[in-house]
Motif scaffolding. Structure first.
Motif, mmCIF file in Angstrom:
data_model
loop_
_atom_site.group_PDB
_atom_site.id
_atom_site.type_symbol
_atom_site.label_atom_id
_atom_site.label_comp_id
_atom_site.label_asym_id
_atom_site.label_seq_id
_atom_site.Cartn_x
_atom_site.Cartn_y
_atom_site.Cartn_z
ATOM 1 N N GLN A 3 0.207 -1.165 -0.272
ATOM 2 C CA GLN A 3 0.386 0.178 0.228
ATOM 3 C C GLN A 3 0.757 1.284 -0.005
ATOM 4 O O GLN A 3 1.038 2.170 -0.294
ATOM 5 C CB GLN A 3 -1.305 0.107 1.125
ATOM 6 C CG GLN A 3 -1.853 -1.046 1.138
ATOM 7 C CD GLN A 3 -1.542 -2.541 2.054
ATOM 8 O OE1 GLN A 3 -0.410 -2.267 2.142
ATOM 9 N NE2 GLN A 3 -2.607 -3.723 2.486
ATOM 10 N N PHE A 4 1.742 1.189 0.974
ATOM 11 C CA PHE A 4 2.815 2.549 1.076
ATOM 12 C C PHE A 4 3.298 2.661 -0.732
ATOM 13 O O PHE A 4 3.049 3.957 -0.953
ATOM 14 C CB PHE A 4 4.041 2.214 1.768
ATOM 15 C CG PHE A 4 5.346 3.321 2.036
ATOM 16 C CD1 PHE A 4 4.821 4.351 2.616
ATOM 17 C CD2 PHE A 4 6.292 2.949 0.809
ATOM 18 C CE1 PHE A 4 5.472 5.330 2.991
ATOM 19 C CE2 PHE A 4 7.301 3.487 0.596
ATOM 20 C CZ PHE A 4 6.763 5.277 2.031
ATOM 21 N N LEU A 5 3.785 1.991 -0.840
ATOM 22 C CA LEU A 5 4.300 1.614 -2.643
ATOM 23 C C LEU A 5 3.808 2.334 -4.052
ATOM 24 O O LEU A 5 3.911 3.484 -4.322
ATOM 25 C CB LEU A 5 5.185 0.426 -2.967
ATOM 26 C CG LEU A 5 6.237 -0.037 -2.282
ATOM 27 C CD1 LEU A 5 6.967 -1.535 -2.975
ATOM 28 C CD2 LEU A 5 7.385 0.584 -1.989
ATOM 29 N N ILE A 6 2.498 1.662 -3.809
ATOM 30 C CA ILE A 6 1.186 2.355 -4.204
ATOM 31 C C ILE A 6 0.714 4.166 -4.110
ATOM 32 O O ILE A 6 1.132 4.820 -4.896
ATOM 33 C CB ILE A 6 0.154 1.891 -4.118
ATOM 34 C CG1 ILE A 6 -0.089 0.019 -4.074
ATOM 35 C CG2 ILE A 6 -1.460 2.598 -4.837
ATOM 36 C CD1 ILE A 6 -1.053 -0.849 -3.996
ATOM 37 N N VAL A 7 0.859 4.247 -2.311
ATOM 38 C CA VAL A 7 1.153 5.858 -2.475
ATOM 39 C C VAL A 7 2.110 6.326 -2.930
ATOM 40 O O VAL A 7 1.917 7.717 -4.154
ATOM 41 C CB VAL A 7 0.078 5.936 -1.162
ATOM 42 C CG1 VAL A 7 0.650 7.276 -0.467
ATOM 43 C CG2 VAL A 7 -0.651 5.289 -0.404
ATOM 44 N N VAL A 8 3.223 6.178 -3.050
ATOM 45 C CA VAL A 8 4.125 7.022 -3.341
ATOM 46 C C VAL A 8 4.217 6.413 -5.144
ATOM 47 O O VAL A 8 4.662 7.749 -5.522
ATOM 48 C CB VAL A 8 6.073 6.234 -2.419
ATOM 49 C CG1 VAL A 8 6.903 6.786 -4.003
ATOM 50 C CG2 VAL A 8 6.316 6.239 -0.971
ATOM 51 N N ALA A 9 3.736 5.254 -5.817
ATOM 52 C CA ALA A 9 3.995 6.072 -7.018
ATOM 53 C C ALA A 9 2.438 6.863 -8.041
ATOM 54 O O ALA A 9 2.912 6.935 -8.553
ATOM 55 C CB ALA A 9 3.919 4.287 -7.283
ATOM 56 N N VAL A 73 -7.579 -1.450 -4.287
ATOM 57 C CA VAL A 73 -6.268 -0.828 -4.445
ATOM 58 C C VAL A 73 -6.634 0.860 -5.306
ATOM 59 O O VAL A 73 -5.780 1.406 -4.564
ATOM 60 C CB VAL A 73 -5.683 -0.971 -6.044
ATOM 61 C CG1 VAL A 73 -6.492 -1.416 -7.268
ATOM 62 C CG2 VAL A 73 -4.351 -1.172 -6.238
ATOM 63 N N LEU A 74 -8.286 1.084 -5.788
ATOM 64 C CA LEU A 74 -8.182 2.326 -5.604
ATOM 65 C C LEU A 74 -8.592 3.304 -4.214
ATOM 66 O O LEU A 74 -7.426 4.816 -4.991
ATOM 67 C CB LEU A 74 -9.741 2.251 -6.826
ATOM 68 C CG LEU A 74 -9.051 1.870 -7.975
ATOM 69 C CD1 LEU A 74 -10.728 1.743 -8.728
ATOM 70 C CD2 LEU A 74 -7.999 2.642 -9.016
ATOM 71 N N TRP A 75 -8.488 2.373 -3.298
ATOM 72 C CA TRP A 75 -8.671 3.666 -2.430
ATOM 73 C C TRP A 75 -6.460 3.872 -1.931
ATOM 74 O O TRP A 75 -6.865 5.276 -1.662
ATOM 75 C CB TRP A 75 -8.744 2.262 -1.262
ATOM 76 C CG TRP A 75 -9.056 3.573 -0.006
ATOM 77 C CD1 TRP A 75 -10.663 3.864 0.846
ATOM 78 C CD2 TRP A 75 -8.518 3.885 0.948
ATOM 79 N NE1 TRP A 75 -10.743 4.751 1.133
ATOM 80 C CE2 TRP A 75 -8.894 4.536 1.814
ATOM 81 C CE3 TRP A 75 -6.606 3.801 1.719
ATOM 82 C CZ2 TRP A 75 -8.022 5.548 2.870
ATOM 83 C CZ3 TRP A 75 -5.987 4.538 2.399
ATOM 84 C CH2 TRP A 75 -6.631 5.099 3.277
ATOM 85 N N TRP A 76 -6.181 2.903 -2.253
ATOM 86 C CA TRP A 76 -4.514 4.241 -1.865
ATOM 87 C C TRP A 76 -4.272 4.954 -3.180
ATOM 88 O O TRP A 76 -3.179 5.898 -2.564
ATOM 89 C CB TRP A 76 -3.545 2.204 -2.090
ATOM 90 C CG TRP A 76 -4.560 1.674 0.088
ATOM 91 C CD1 TRP A 76 -4.613 0.443 -0.613
ATOM 92 C CD2 TRP A 76 -4.216 2.284 0.514
ATOM 93 N NE1 TRP A 76 -4.647 0.088 0.859
ATOM 94 C CE2 TRP A 76 -4.346 1.131 1.204
ATOM 95 C CE3 TRP A 76 -3.321 3.313 1.374
ATOM 96 C CZ2 TRP A 76 -4.162 0.930 2.984
ATOM 97 C CZ3 TRP A 76 -3.074 3.361 2.581
ATOM 98 C CH2 TRP A 76 -3.705 2.044 3.598
ATOM 99 N N VAL A 77 -4.354 4.292 -4.206
ATOM 100 C CA VAL A 77 -4.417 5.787 -4.963
ATOM 101 C C VAL A 77 -5.039 6.914 -5.015
ATOM 102 O O VAL A 77 -4.032 7.836 -4.774
ATOM 103 C CB VAL A 77 -4.427 5.162 -6.565
ATOM 104 C CG1 VAL A 77 -5.164 6.014 -7.579
ATOM 105 C CG2 VAL A 77 -4.098 3.635 -7.578
ATOM 106 N N ALA A 78 -5.872 6.913 -4.515
ATOM 107 C CA ALA A 78 -7.076 8.121 -3.975
ATOM 108 C C ALA A 78 -6.025 8.490 -3.454
ATOM 109 O O ALA A 78 -5.846 10.088 -2.910
ATOM 110 C CB ALA A 78 -8.031 7.791 -3.359
ATOM 111 N N LEU A 79 -5.156 7.894 -1.719
ATOM 112 C CA LEU A 79 -5.193 8.282 -0.784
ATOM 113 C C LEU A 79 -3.236 9.036 -1.286
ATOM 114 O O LEU A 79 -3.076 10.335 -1.182
ATOM 115 C CB LEU A 79 -4.439 7.330 0.416
ATOM 116 C CG LEU A 79 -3.786 8.205 1.260
ATOM 117 C CD1 LEU A 79 -4.136 8.605 2.608
ATOM 118 C CD2 LEU A 79 -2.994 6.510 2.427
ATOM 119 N N GLY A 80 -2.767 8.188 -2.274
ATOM 120 C CA GLY A 80 -1.888 8.782 -3.492
ATOM 121 C C GLY A 80 -1.602 9.922 -4.060
ATOM 122 O O GLY A 80 -0.941 11.253 -3.863
#
Length: 162
Positions: A3-9, A73-80
């Motif tokens: 999840q962290f990597l998804i946010v950073v990416a 996964v889209l929740w983590w994209v939204a957080l990013g």
């Protein structure tokens, strides 16, 4: 960790997206109607250009909702996207454009380069021949000045003030 990597990416992809939107939509015929307000002097807190932030916030809200209900996964994209929005707010609206209640002009390092690069972006009248369209990455200031001089659009006062 995933999840962290998804946010950073997502933050990194948002910088590329913001660069592209800023360069080809906001400074293009399609988006200049909103963005023009950002390149004009005014004395009010909000400008029409702030509607772009609303658009991205709505997109992030939709992704939060879809991610919470159907595809996590889209929740983590939204957080990013939201993290990028916060970085943008602090660096662009706060540091560069001083839209906070105190004045701070960086004197060295990354923040100075970012500040100078964006001030050079505003050193051109109108939407054409601007430089430095990113919000987190700033190209070297000397290169930006050379690009502006080569195009013949750098205002005489702009080089001294950056």
């Amino acid at each position: 960790m995933t999840q962290f990597l998804i946010v950073v990416a997502t933050v990194l992809v948002m910088e590329l997206t913001a660069y592209s939107v800023h360069r080809w939509i906001m400074h293009g015929p399609l988006g200049w109607g909103w963005h023009k307000s950002h390149h004009e002097e005014h004395d009010h807190a909000l400008e029409k250009n702030d509607l772009y932030g609303v658009v991205f916030a709505v997109l992030a809200t939709i992704l939060f909702t879809v991610g919470a209900v159907w595809w996590p996964v889209l929740w983590w994209v939204a957080l990013g996207m939201t993290v990028y929005g916060l970085i943008y707010f602090i660096l662009h609206d706060g540091l560069v454009h001083q839209r906070w209640p105190f004045r701070y002009i960086p004197r060295r390092g990354y923040f100075r380069r970012l500040y100078q690069a964006h001030r050079l972006h505003h050193a051109v009248e109108g939407r054409d021949h601007c430089v430095s369209f990113g919000f987190i990455y700033a190209p070297p200031v000397d290169k930006l000045k050379k690009d502006l001089k080569r195009s013949g659009v750098l205002r005489p006062d702009a080089e001294r003030s950056s």
